[in-house]
Motif scaffolding. Structure first.
Motif, mmCIF file in Angstrom:
data_model
loop_
_atom_site.group_PDB
_atom_site.id
_atom_site.type_symbol
_atom_site.label_atom_id
_atom_site.label_comp_id
_atom_site.label_asym_id
_atom_site.label_seq_id
_atom_site.Cartn_x
_atom_site.Cartn_y
_atom_site.Cartn_z
ATOM 1 N N ARG A 172 18.918 29.282 2.846
ATOM 2 C CA ARG A 172 18.149 28.069 2.607
ATOM 3 C C ARG A 172 16.651 28.367 2.464
ATOM 4 N N ASP A 173 15.924 27.410 1.913
ATOM 5 C CA ASP A 173 14.482 27.542 1.748
ATOM 6 C C ASP A 173 13.833 26.240 2.232
ATOM 7 N N PRO A 174 13.224 26.236 3.422
ATOM 8 C CA PRO A 174 13.063 27.370 4.336
ATOM 9 C C PRO A 174 14.360 27.691 5.075
ATOM 10 N N LYS A 175 14.423 28.897 5.611
ATOM 11 C CA LYS A 175 15.616 29.345 6.321
ATOM 12 C C LYS A 175 15.805 28.545 7.612
#
Length: 217
Positions: free
Chosen positions: A188-191
């Protein structure tokens, strides 16, 4: 419930086996299954606490279809591979990504004690078929993170039994974790990662669900 198999002879895991997960991790579809192992000390029951690994702040979720071997098989063809599948259960390959990436080998990030729920039931293959098409979801604190179908596996259960049995003899009670779909925290972004107190829930229709609180000990 205790872990479905408290002390299986082998726990063989498959990495990068859902198309969407392979793409989110920036990889190409593999020619052969990516295999690694876990030890039985990593297992917990369907409702037991998950113990977050000491020294890791990148503990990730990976909901998975677990395959349970029902008969001894070696160098299986398609028919004997299908016949060797006892049934299926629910698991989550909770992974310490920072430990996993310390070296090219993944084992050290995958087999921390008391991190891998397995259960609650063994649903036999006569109910699911050897290549089940089931809905799989993984949620953290009630928020769905992963959602796919087990039919999206690149290498299905029969293919996995055929391939693994060319390497090692599979015996009754051995477990194969077949891989995770897209939506892992590390992709994911952000993780996003698991934290103390988080509730990790993994469900597969027909097979049941696991619900595990993340703790520090």
């Amino acid at each position: 419930f205790a872990p479905l198999l408290p002390a299986p002879g082998k726990i063989i895991c498959v990495g990068l086996n859902y198309r969407d997960h392979i793409l989110e991790m920036g990889r190409e579809l593999p020619e052969y299954p990516t295999l690694f192992a876990k030890f039985s000390d990593s297992l917990v029951g369907a409702n037991d606490d998950i113990v977050l690994p000491h020294g890791s702040d990148r503990v990730d979720w990976e909901g998975e279809l677990a395959l349970v071997v029902g008969s001894t098989v070696r160098h299986a063809d398609e028919a004997s591979a299908r016949a060797a599948i006892a049934g299926f259960s629910v698991s989550n390959d909770v992974s310490a990504r920072d430990f996993q990436r310390r070296t090219p080998e993944w084992l050290q990030g995958k087999t921390f004690d008391r991190t891998t729920p397995l259960g609650p039931y063994l649903v036999t293959v006569d109910e699911t078929g050897p290549e089940p098409d089931l809905d799989i979801t993984c949620a953290v604190d009630g928020n769905t993170k992963q959602h796919s179908r087990t039919s999206e596996l690149v290498f299905g259960p029969t293919d996995l039994i055929r391939y693994i049995s060319t390497i090692t003899t599979l015996r009754p009670g051995d477990v194969v974790l077949t891989g995770t779909p897209g939506g892992v925290g590390d992709g994911r972004d952000p993780k996003e990662y698991l934290t103390p107190g988080a509730l990790l829930e993994t469900s597969i229709n027909t097979l049941g669900a696991t619900s595990n609180r993340c703790v520090v000990q």
